[in-house]
Design a protein around this motif. Sequence first.
Motif, PDB file in Angstrom:
ATOM      1  N   PHE A 226       0.839  -1.208   0.000  1.00 23.03           N
ATOM      2  CA  PHE A 226       0.000   0.000   0.000  1.00 23.03           C
ATOM      3  C   PHE A 226       0.872   1.255   0.000  1.00 23.03           C
ATOM      4  O   PHE A 226       0.584   2.220  -0.706  1.00 23.03           O
ATOM      5  CB  PHE A 226      -0.907  -0.009   1.236  1.00 23.03           C
ATOM      6  CG  PHE A 226      -1.614   1.297   1.473  1.00 23.03           C
ATOM      7  CD1 PHE A 226      -2.720   1.653   0.716  1.00 23.03           C
ATOM      8  CD2 PHE A 226      -1.149   2.187   2.433  1.00 23.03           C
ATOM      9  CE1 PHE A 226      -3.369   2.870   0.922  1.00 23.03           C
ATOM     10  CE2 PHE A 226      -1.783   3.398   2.649  1.00 23.03           C
ATOM     11  CZ  PHE A 226      -2.898   3.741   1.889  1.00 23.03           C
ATOM     12  N   LEU A 227       1.944   1.237   0.793  1.00 27.52           N
ATOM     13  CA  LEU A 227       2.827   2.405   0.886  1.00 27.52           C
ATOM     14  C   LEU A 227       3.558   2.671  -0.430  1.00 27.52           C
ATOM     15  O   LEU A 227       3.885   3.808  -0.751  1.00 27.52           O
ATOM     16  CB  LEU A 227       3.845   2.203   2.008  1.00 27.52           C
ATOM     17  CG  LEU A 227       3.274   2.169   3.433  1.00 27.52           C
ATOM     18  CD1 LEU A 227       4.361   1.843   4.430  1.00 27.52           C
ATOM     19  CD2 LEU A 227       2.610   3.494   3.774  1.00 27.52           C
ATOM     20  N   VAL A 228       3.828   1.591  -1.188  1.00 23.66           N
ATOM     21  CA  VAL A 228       4.478   1.755  -2.495  1.00 23.66           C
ATOM     22  C   VAL A 228       3.469   2.264  -3.525  1.00 23.66           C
ATOM     23  O   VAL A 228       3.772   3.138  -4.344  1.00 23.66           O
ATOM     24  CB  VAL A 228       5.093   0.415  -2.959  1.00 23.66           C
ATOM     25  CG1 VAL A 228       5.570   0.517  -4.409  1.00 23.66           C
ATOM     26  CG2 VAL A 228       6.264   0.030  -2.058  1.00 23.66           C
ATOM     27  N   ALA A 229       2.240   1.706  -3.470  1.00 30.09           N
ATOM     28  CA  ALA A 229       1.220   2.054  -4.468  1.00 30.09           C
ATOM     29  C   ALA A 229       0.629   3.446  -4.241  1.00 30.09           C
ATOM     30  O   ALA A 229       0.281   4.141  -5.197  1.00 30.09           O
ATOM     31  CB  ALA A 229       0.102   1.022  -4.457  1.00 30.09           C
ATOM     32  N   ALA A 230       0.529   3.859  -2.965  1.00 31.34           N
ATOM     33  CA  ALA A 230      -0.126   5.137  -2.648  1.00 31.34           C
ATOM     34  C   ALA A 230       0.507   6.335  -3.350  1.00 31.34           C
ATOM     35  O   ALA A 230      -0.204   7.142  -3.963  1.00 31.34           O
ATOM     36  CB  ALA A 230      -0.146   5.346  -1.133  1.00 31.34           C
ATOM     37  N   PRO A 231       1.849   6.501  -3.301  1.00 35.35           N
ATOM     38  CA  PRO A 231       2.442   7.649  -4.005  1.00 35.35           C
ATOM     39  C   PRO A 231       2.220   7.604  -5.513  1.00 35.35           C
ATOM     40  O   PRO A 231       2.024   8.651  -6.143  1.00 35.35           O
ATOM     41  CB  PRO A 231       3.944   7.540  -3.681  1.00 35.35           C
ATOM     42  CG  PRO A 231       4.028   6.692  -2.473  1.00 35.35           C
ATOM     43  CD  PRO A 231       2.881   5.743  -2.571  1.00 35.35           C
ATOM     44  N   ILE A 232       2.246   6.382  -6.083  1.00 34.36           N
ATOM     45  CA  ILE A 232       2.040   6.242  -7.533  1.00 34.36           C
ATOM     46  C   ILE A 232       0.610   6.648  -7.901  1.00 34.36           C
ATOM     47  O   ILE A 232       0.384   7.399  -8.858  1.00 34.36           O
ATOM     48  CB  ILE A 232       2.322   4.792  -7.990  1.00 34.36           C
ATOM     49  CG1 ILE A 232       3.793   4.438  -7.715  1.00 34.36           C
ATOM     50  CG2 ILE A 232       1.998   4.608  -9.464  1.00 34.36           C
ATOM     51  CD1 ILE A 232       4.133   2.990  -7.934  1.00 34.36           C
ATOM     52  N   VAL A 233      -0.360   6.156  -7.101  1.00 33.52           N
ATOM     53  CA  VAL A 233      -1.776   6.502  -7.345  1.00 33.52           C
ATOM     54  C   VAL A 233      -1.985   8.004  -7.162  1.00 33.52           C
ATOM     55  O   VAL A 233      -2.670   8.652  -7.969  1.00 33.52           O
ATOM     56  CB  VAL A 233      -2.707   5.710  -6.398  1.00 33.52           C
ATOM     57  CG1 VAL A 233      -4.145   6.209  -6.509  1.00 33.52           C
ATOM     58  CG2 VAL A 233      -2.636   4.220  -6.716  1.00 33.52           C
ATOM     59  N   PHE A 234      -1.372   8.549  -6.110  1.00 31.85           N
ATOM     60  CA  PHE A 234      -1.505   9.989  -5.857  1.00 31.85           C
ATOM     61  C   PHE A 234      -0.947  10.799  -7.016  1.00 31.85           C
ATOM     62  O   PHE A 234      -1.555  11.784  -7.450  1.00 31.85           O
ATOM     63  CB  PHE A 234      -0.765  10.357  -4.562  1.00 31.85           C
ATOM     64  CG  PHE A 234      -0.746  11.831  -4.275  1.00 31.85           C
ATOM     65  CD1 PHE A 234      -1.850  12.464  -3.737  1.00 31.85           C
ATOM     66  CD2 PHE A 234       0.387  12.599  -4.567  1.00 31.85           C
ATOM     67  CE1 PHE A 234      -1.844  13.823  -3.478  1.00 31.85           C
ATOM     68  CE2 PHE A 234       0.410  13.959  -4.316  1.00 31.85           C
ATOM     69  CZ  PHE A 234      -0.709  14.576  -3.766  1.00 31.85           C
ATOM     70  N   ALA A 235       0.220  10.372  -7.541  1.00 27.07           N
ATOM     71  CA  ALA A 235       0.846  11.079  -8.668  1.00 27.07           C
ATOM     72  C   ALA A 235      -0.027  11.017  -9.916  1.00 27.07           C
ATOM     73  O   ALA A 235      -0.185  12.013 -10.634  1.00 27.07           O
ATOM     74  CB  ALA A 235       2.220  10.480  -8.962  1.00 27.07           C
ATOM     75  N   LEU A 236      -0.629   9.842 -10.176  1.00 32.00           N
ATOM     76  CA  LEU A 236      -1.507   9.684 -11.342  1.00 32.00           C
ATOM     77  C   LEU A 236      -2.755  10.546 -11.213  1.00 32.00           C
ATOM     78  O   LEU A 236      -3.186  11.190 -12.177  1.00 32.00           O
ATOM     79  CB  LEU A 236      -1.898   8.218 -11.523  1.00 32.00           C
ATOM     80  CG  LEU A 236      -0.790   7.272 -12.018  1.00 32.00           C
ATOM     81  CD1 LEU A 236      -1.253   5.825 -11.972  1.00 32.00           C
ATOM     82  CD2 LEU A 236      -0.378   7.641 -13.443  1.00 32.00           C
ATOM     83  N   VAL A 237      -3.362  10.556 -10.005  1.00 31.87           N
ATOM     84  CA  VAL A 237      -4.567  11.379  -9.772  1.00 31.87           C
ATOM     85  C   VAL A 237      -4.229  12.863  -9.926  1.00 31.87           C
ATOM     86  O   VAL A 237      -4.972  13.625 -10.558  1.00 31.87           O
ATOM     87  CB  VAL A 237      -5.149  11.097  -8.367  1.00 31.87           C
ATOM     88  CG1 VAL A 237      -6.248  12.105  -8.025  1.00 31.87           C
ATOM     89  CG2 VAL A 237      -5.706   9.678  -8.301  1.00 31.87           C
ATOM     90  N   PHE A 238      -3.083  13.259  -9.350  1.00 34.38           N
ATOM     91  CA  PHE A 238      -2.652  14.654  -9.454  1.00 34.38           C
ATOM     92  C   PHE A 238      -2.424  15.041 -10.914  1.00 34.38           C
ATOM     93  O   PHE A 238      -2.804  16.131 -11.340  1.00 34.38           O
ATOM     94  CB  PHE A 238      -1.360  14.849  -8.651  1.00 34.38           C
ATOM     95  CG  PHE A 238      -0.861  16.262  -8.646  1.00 34.38           C
ATOM     96  CD1 PHE A 238      -1.398  17.197  -7.780  1.00 34.38           C
ATOM     97  CD2 PHE A 238       0.145  16.666  -9.529  1.00 34.38           C
ATOM     98  CE1 PHE A 238      -0.933  18.506  -7.778  1.00 34.38           C
ATOM     99  CE2 PHE A 238       0.606  17.967  -9.528  1.00 34.38           C
ATOM    100  CZ  PHE A 238       0.066  18.891  -8.652  1.00 34.38           C
ATOM    101  N   TRP A 239      -1.791  14.123 -11.682  1.00 35.36           N
ATOM    102  CA  TRP A 239      -1.529  14.385 -13.101  1.00 35.36           C
ATOM    103  C   TRP A 239      -2.831  14.527 -13.879  1.00 35.36           C
ATOM    104  O   TRP A 239      -2.956  15.405 -14.741  1.00 35.36           O
ATOM    105  CB  TRP A 239      -0.698  13.236 -13.675  1.00 35.36           C
ATOM    106  CG  TRP A 239      -0.331  13.411 -15.114  1.00 35.36           C
ATOM    107  CD1 TRP A 239       0.597  14.249 -15.651  1.00 35.36           C
ATOM    108  CD2 TRP A 239      -0.902  12.716 -16.229  1.00 35.36           C
ATOM    109  NE1 TRP A 239       0.647  14.121 -17.020  1.00 35.36           N
ATOM    110  CE2 TRP A 239      -0.264  13.190 -17.404  1.00 35.36           C
ATOM    111  CE3 TRP A 239      -1.882  11.736 -16.349  1.00 35.36           C
ATOM    112  CZ2 TRP A 239      -0.584  12.721 -18.668  1.00 35.36           C
ATOM    113  CZ3 TRP A 239      -2.202  11.259 -17.613  1.00 35.36           C
ATOM    114  CH2 TRP A 239      -1.563  11.756 -18.753  1.00 35.36           C
TER     115      TRP A 239
END
Length: 405
Positions: A226-239
């Motif tokens: 979850f900790l690895v996926a969260a920043p990636i998901v956050f970056a995609l949503v932000f993008w």
Amino acid sequence: MPNYFYTAKSFDGQTKTGNIVAENSRQAAKLLKEEGLILIKAVLPEEKERNFFKFLVPQARASATEKILMARNMWIMTATGLSMVRIFDILSAQAKTKNLRKALLDMKEKINKGKSLAEALGSYPNIFSDLFLSMVKVGEESGTLEEVFKTLSLQLEKEHELKSKLQGAMIYPCIILVTMLSVAIIIMTMVLPQLDVFFSSFKTDLPFYTRFVIALGKFSQKQWPFLVAAPIVFALVFWKIAKTKKGKWAIDTVLLRLPFFSLLVKESNCAFLIRSLSSLIASGVPIVRSLEISRDVVGNFYFKKAVNSAVEKVKKGESLAVSLRDYKDIFPFGMIEMVEVGEETGKTSSILKTLAEFYEQEVVDASEKLSSAIEPVLIVVLGVAVGIFAFSIISPMYSVLGSIE
């Protein structure tokens, strides 16, 4: 008459698609302009179907350094009197990728069959921008291609140099940040769980802050996916949000209000805008068309809005300086006044060029100062984090050792 499927942009930046009946793409552009839209692309239905899977085929592209090299070589070879066909033979031989080489040879064939240089280059918008095409078109019509290629090579070099220096100034802070995060992950997933085993073996009461740190380590060890996926998901949503009109507006509004970042955003967008306008006007591109092309060079929402407003006002007969005055809060102090002096003296292009060089240096200096300001902040944050960890772990460890004695 053919029925074109079009993609166009409104003056406020919204993308619109639809169908329009016109004799050719030029008439389609004229009809859409009357509706307040700028044509981006117009294709016939059969072309649309043919290009449906085009994204699966690698497109010819060129890096910034390749574009600079091509513009410089075009300038030198045009000055020596080489024909365009021969120039593209040499450019294709120098190309580093197969797709770029194929594109350059295709342009050569089009020129050989009687098409103009601008038309041949226009077949590959992924390689040559509107700015490049407009300047080349004017150069062909006025017989000043040599000067145009010289200006273009300088334009591309300055843009690339400015972007490289902005990126370079942020490299060191990014390295520190990545190092901090890496160390934190190692401590939380590997060190803290081992310390929990150590303290548990002594069955001693631990302070709240120590229990919190150890619990955080346990959570990190169990929930690491979850900790690895969260920043990636956050970056995609932000993008995704940043791509929307409201998202772009919100981000640009925040950036323009942040201390220090505000000046950097203003001066960098101003430098790109003025450099483009200077090159286009010097090449003989009309002021309205120069503004329309330069609008795509700036990335900030408010700068695009200012240029859109200027386009409409200049069309009505106002000067460039007057048309930008309503947005003087986003332009650096003195810039509009200098543009006004340029228009009054008939030296708009040279003054814009001087302003561009000034603001480019200001951006470089500001980015270096920002980098220097971020570094100690990150080091302090790192020191505080290490201090908290050390206090949370070493303090109870001394208590345990004391109880053993």
